[in-house]
Write a protein that holds these residues in place. Structure first.
Motif, mmCIF file in Angstrom:
data_model
loop_
_atom_site.group_PDB
_atom_site.id
_atom_site.type_symbol
_atom_site.label_atom_id
_atom_site.label_comp_id
_atom_site.label_asym_id
_atom_site.label_seq_id
_atom_site.Cartn_x
_atom_site.Cartn_y
_atom_site.Cartn_z
ATOM 1 N N PHE A 151 0.836 -1.203 0.000
ATOM 2 C CA PHE A 151 0.000 0.000 0.000
ATOM 3 C C PHE A 151 0.872 1.255 0.000
ATOM 4 O O PHE A 151 0.612 2.213 -0.738
ATOM 5 N N ALA A 152 1.922 1.250 0.825
ATOM 6 C CA ALA A 152 2.821 2.400 0.895
ATOM 7 C C ALA A 152 3.494 2.634 -0.457
ATOM 8 O O ALA A 152 3.678 3.777 -0.887
ATOM 9 N N PHE A 153 3.867 1.542 -1.127
ATOM 10 C CA PHE A 153 4.485 1.673 -2.451
ATOM 11 C C PHE A 153 3.526 2.374 -3.414
ATOM 12 O O PHE A 153 3.922 3.270 -4.178
ATOM 13 N N LYS A 154 2.263 1.986 -3.391
ATOM 14 C CA LYS A 154 1.275 2.582 -4.280
ATOM 15 C C LYS A 154 1.091 4.076 -3.998
ATOM 16 O O LYS A 154 0.822 4.858 -4.919
ATOM 17 N N LEU A 155 1.242 4.468 -2.725
ATOM 18 C CA LEU A 155 1.126 5.879 -2.385
ATOM 19 C C LEU A 155 2.137 6.724 -3.155
ATOM 20 O O LEU A 155 1.824 7.823 -3.613
ATOM 21 N N TYR A 156 3.330 6.181 -3.294
ATOM 22 C CA TYR A 156 4.405 6.935 -3.923
ATOM 23 C C TYR A 156 4.463 6.741 -5.442
ATOM 24 O O TYR A 156 5.115 7.522 -6.132
ATOM 25 N N ASP A 157 3.801 5.727 -5.939
ATOM 26 C CA ASP A 157 3.754 5.493 -7.381
ATOM 27 C C ASP A 157 2.669 6.390 -7.973
ATOM 28 O O ASP A 157 1.592 5.943 -8.371
ATOM 29 N N LEU A 158 2.957 7.672 -8.031
ATOM 30 C CA LEU A 158 1.949 8.673 -8.383
ATOM 31 C C LEU A 158 1.368 8.483 -9.775
ATOM 32 O O LEU A 158 0.194 8.765 -10.010
ATOM 33 N N ARG A 159 2.169 8.006 -10.691
ATOM 34 C CA ARG A 159 1.734 7.903 -12.081
ATOM 35 C C ARG A 159 1.368 6.477 -12.484
ATOM 36 O O ARG A 159 1.224 6.172 -13.662
#
Length: 220
Positions: A115-123
């Motif tokens: 989930f945290a990874f997805k937060l930063y994968d903005l695009r």
């Protein structure tokens, strides 16, 4: 007590769009059935705070969880986007429970890392690019009311990539992210909200608040 029970039954009879069975949600998340029941009451309050249609709109989400409106708040906007699993501009009850479950103390660490990874994968590329990390670091500092020079922010981003980008391709993939978190567990420390275990004790006056700032949910 009888009045409370009647209110709760009334809420169940007026099931909102996207309603899902509480037993099913409990079986698919870290919440117990009683906790899902309490979340249903909370959801009813949030979804009627501005537009009384049984759905949580972005304005309601930001005001309730972050005490902000539609001002520039990248972190809050990203959370809304991830809670809005169907990407239709609103959060249904099932989406609310499943997404909030990520922050439950009983949720496996692997789910929190993802989930945290997805937060930063903005695009939504499947990678965390350098500019994305910089945008999020800047947003977190802004929400924490910390003002740092641009060169300091650049240094933070550079240090993170030196640590995380082990393949040297200028981006962080999910495996590299997992390795980074394994070395620095504090990165996702605030992805766990202990009070979620106490929803039933707080019921029915439970209000979703947290001692942690919104910017602390991922990084300290």
């Amino acid at each position: 007590m009888l009045a409370l029970k009647g209110c709760f039954r009334s809420m169940r009879s007026r099931r909102p769009p996207g309603f899902e069975n509480h037993d099913l949600l409990a079986s698919e998340t870290s919440f117990s059935v009683n906790e899902v029941d309490a979340l249903y009451v909370l959801y009813g309050k949030l979804s009627s705070s501005i537009i009384d249609d049984g759905l949580i709109h972005k304005e309601e989400f930001l005001l309730a969880l972050f005490n902000c409106s539609l001002k520039q708040n990248l972190f809050a906007q990203r959370l809304f986007d991830l809670f809005d699993i169907k990407h239709n501009g609103v959060i249904e009850f099932g989406e609310f429970v499943r997404s909030l479950s990520i922050f439950h103390p009983r949720t496996p660490q692997a789910d929190k890392i993802e989930f945290a990874f997805k937060l930063y994968d903005l695009r939504h590329t499947g990678y965390i690019e350098r500019n994305e990390l910089k945008e999020m670091v800047f947003a977190i500092l802004k929400e924490s009311e910390l003002i740092l020079p641009d060169d300091t922010i650049e240094a933070i981003v550079d240090k993170t990539f030196v640590e995380a980008d082990t393949k040297g391709d200028g981006r962080i993939d999910p495996e590299e992210w997992k390795e980074l978190v394994s070395r620095y567990p504090s990165i996702i420390k605030n992805m766990t909200l202990p009070f979620l275990k106490e929803i039933t004790q707080m019921f029915p006056s439970f209000v979703l608040t947290t001692e942690a700032q919104d910017s602390q949910l991922v990084f300290e």
